[in-house]
Design an enzyme around this catalytic site. Structure first.
Site, PDB file in Angstrom:
ATOM      1  N   TYR A  70      50.749  56.270  43.855  1.00  0.00           N
ATOM      2  CA  TYR A  70      50.265  55.122  43.078  1.00  0.00           C
ATOM      3  C   TYR A  70      51.437  54.361  42.467  1.00  0.00           C
ATOM      4  CZ  TYR A  70      47.352  52.270  40.075  1.00  0.00           C
ATOM      5  OH  TYR A  70      46.729  51.203  39.489  1.00  0.00           O
ATOM      6  N   ALA A 215      56.650  30.768  52.738  1.00  0.00           N
ATOM      7  CA  ALA A 215      55.952  31.396  53.867  1.00  0.00           C
ATOM      8  C   ALA A 215      56.763  31.385  55.164  1.00  0.00           C
ATOM      9  CB  ALA A 215      54.595  30.722  54.083  1.00  0.00           C
ATOM     10  N   LYS A 256      53.209  35.342  57.362  1.00  0.00           N
ATOM     11  CA  LYS A 256      53.940  34.463  58.266  1.00  0.00           C
ATOM     12  C   LYS A 256      55.280  35.114  58.610  1.00  0.00           C
ATOM     13  CE  LYS A 256      50.684  31.776  56.468  1.00  0.00           C
ATOM     14  NZ  LYS A 256      50.446  31.399  55.098  1.00  0.00           N
TER      15      LYS A 256
END
Ligand SMILES: *Cc1c(COP(=O)(O)O)cnc(C)c1O
Length: 448
Positions: A70, A215, A256
């Site tokens: 975690y 991106a 991307k």
């Protein structure tokens, strides 16, 4: 000579072309909106390059090394080291995808009524700005909307428009500047290094912070290397470093240019206070700051993909495949956005179908026809997406990374060429249902 793919294929995924009558039935069931088709009913899927990438053997091997703790998983530290090295920023916050990053950063930086400046904001970016009470402002150069003339960097911000806007509205009304590289909405068009630098200088002068919507940062760097004076001899990593040196932070959709199927992150250069606030928010919306809504294995695939995407040979084969499709369409007399961008070819549906007015959605009509013609799925970037009359009615043929071959490109070009030959007969569409935000995803149509 064109750079061939610097990889070979070791696994294949079958695709199939439905019979014409079946395609008609499926499209009608989808309300003529290709977003509502089942993917398995699509033959060649050029809807998006987002999350549709093929991962490398090295990335798949990385999945097996996922540390699903975690807190403090080792894959986070791999990602942090990689991203710090690439971008030169101190703080990295993983998120489940790009819009998760937008949500967190804009929650902190956008006050109601403030403007967020940019070249052209992406649709989810615009939605997140608006949801925070902000107002997105697009300041791209006018050449971006002229699909037929050549400009090497159509994603550039118009510096005069920028200065005028700041003078007219005052710095207090401006939340920040967000430069999208490459500029998706106007055709995956790159932004030059000089422009990033000058925008940054102007903003610095007025005390406005600069962020990058990153991106397609590597594809943008490729265009700088191949088109901008003075960068031919610089490596892609050097160019990326310089691009990000002019900004204060970035949001990133890993779907991307990290060559993965899911993921995102925020990078902050050195603003510790901003980073601390992001860490508080990421826990509420995404997950603990060392996983940000992702599995440990996803973080590992991201960090490996970020290193692979910096290969010049990869970028050259990637972008030349997009250019190859553009060339085939041009040769067939189909009007496209020129020059072709980094991730997609944009067909100018407004010019191709001049008999259709904007409110009969020529772009939507063309995407529907293209599916009927050959099972190809593309996406409208026009008046439907913009929610009002758009400056251009485009249809985007988006090429997933490392997924399709040149034969697939030739087939797509042939389908469009067939439609072009009978373009006078293509009918418009009218909306029968539209949701209030991001309507293009769920709208339904019938033929006009
Ligand atoms: C895809 C994209 C986003 C949003 O990222 P998601 O991962 O889809 O949430 C933001 N900006 C640009 C320029 C994009 O291309």
């Amino acid at each position: 000579m064109r750079m061939p793919e610097p990889y070979r294929i070791k696994m294949v995924e079958p695709i199939r072309l439905l019979a014409r009558e079946e395609r008609e039935r499926k499209l009608n069931e989808a309300g003529l909106n290709v977003f509502s088709l089942k993917a398995e009913d699509v033959f060649i899927d050029l809807l998006t390059d987002s999350g549709t990438n093929a991962m490398s053997d090295n990335q798949w091997a990385g999945l097996m090394l996922g540390d699903e703790s975690y807190a403090g998983c080792k894959n986070f530290y791999h990602l942090q080291d990689t991203a710090q090295g690439i971008f030169g920023y101190k703080y990295i916050v993983p998120t489940h995808q790009g819009r998760g990053a937008e949500n967190l950063l804009f929650s902190i930086l956008v006050k109601p009524g403030q403007y967020v400046l940019g070249n052209v904001h992406f649709d989810t970016t615009e939605a997140h700005i608006t949801l925070k009470g902000g107002k997105p402002v697009n300041l791209v150069i006018d050449e971006a909307y002229d699909t037929s003339t050549y400009h090497p960097f159509k994603g550039n911000i118009d510096l005069q428009k920028l200065e005028n806007f700041i003078k007219e509205h005052g710095t207090d009304s401006i939340a920040f500047m967000l430069i999208t590289v490459t500029c998706n909405t106007v055709g995956g068009q790159p932004v030059s290094m000089e422009n990033i630098k000058q925008v940054s200088e102007i903003c610095r002068r007025y005390g406005i912070r600069v962020f990058i919507d990153a991106a397609r940062f590597a594809e943008n760097a490729y265009f700088i290397k191949t088109r901008e004076e003075g960068y031919q001899d610089k490596s892609i990593p050097e160019i990326v470093r310089e691009m990000f040196s002019y900004a204060d932070g970035f949001t990133f959709s890993a779907k991307k240019d990290a060559l993965v199927n899911i993921g995102g992150m925020i990078g902050i250069k050195d603003d510790e206070e901003l980073y601390m606030r992001l860490r508080e928010l990421v826990i509420v919306y995404e997950g603990f700051p060392t996983y940000g809504g992702l599995a440990g294995r996803d973080l590992e695939a991201m960090s490996r993909g970020l290193r692979e995407v910096l290969s010049f040979d990869y970028l050259q084969s990637r972008i030349s495949q997009v250019q190859y499709l553009g060339q085939l369409l041009s040769e067939a007399g189909i009007p496209i956005q020129t020059p072709v961008g980094g991730h997609a070819v944009f067909v100018d549906a407004g010019k191709m179908l001049p008999h259709l007015p904007w409110d009969s959605f020529p772009g939507v009509a063309l995407t529907a026809e293209l599916y009927l013609e050959g099972g190809v799925r593309a996406v409208e970037i026009g008046s439907l997406l913009m929610g009002r009359q758009a400056p251009t009615e485009l249809v985007r043929l988006t090429i997933p990374r490392r997924v399709y071959t040149d034969n697939h490109m030739a087939y797509v070009a042939e389908c469009l060429s067939n439609i072009n030959k009978r373009r006078d007969q293509v009918r418009g569409v009218k909306i029968t249902y539209e949701p209030p935000v991001l309507r293009h995803f769920l709208a339904r149509f019938e033929w006009a």
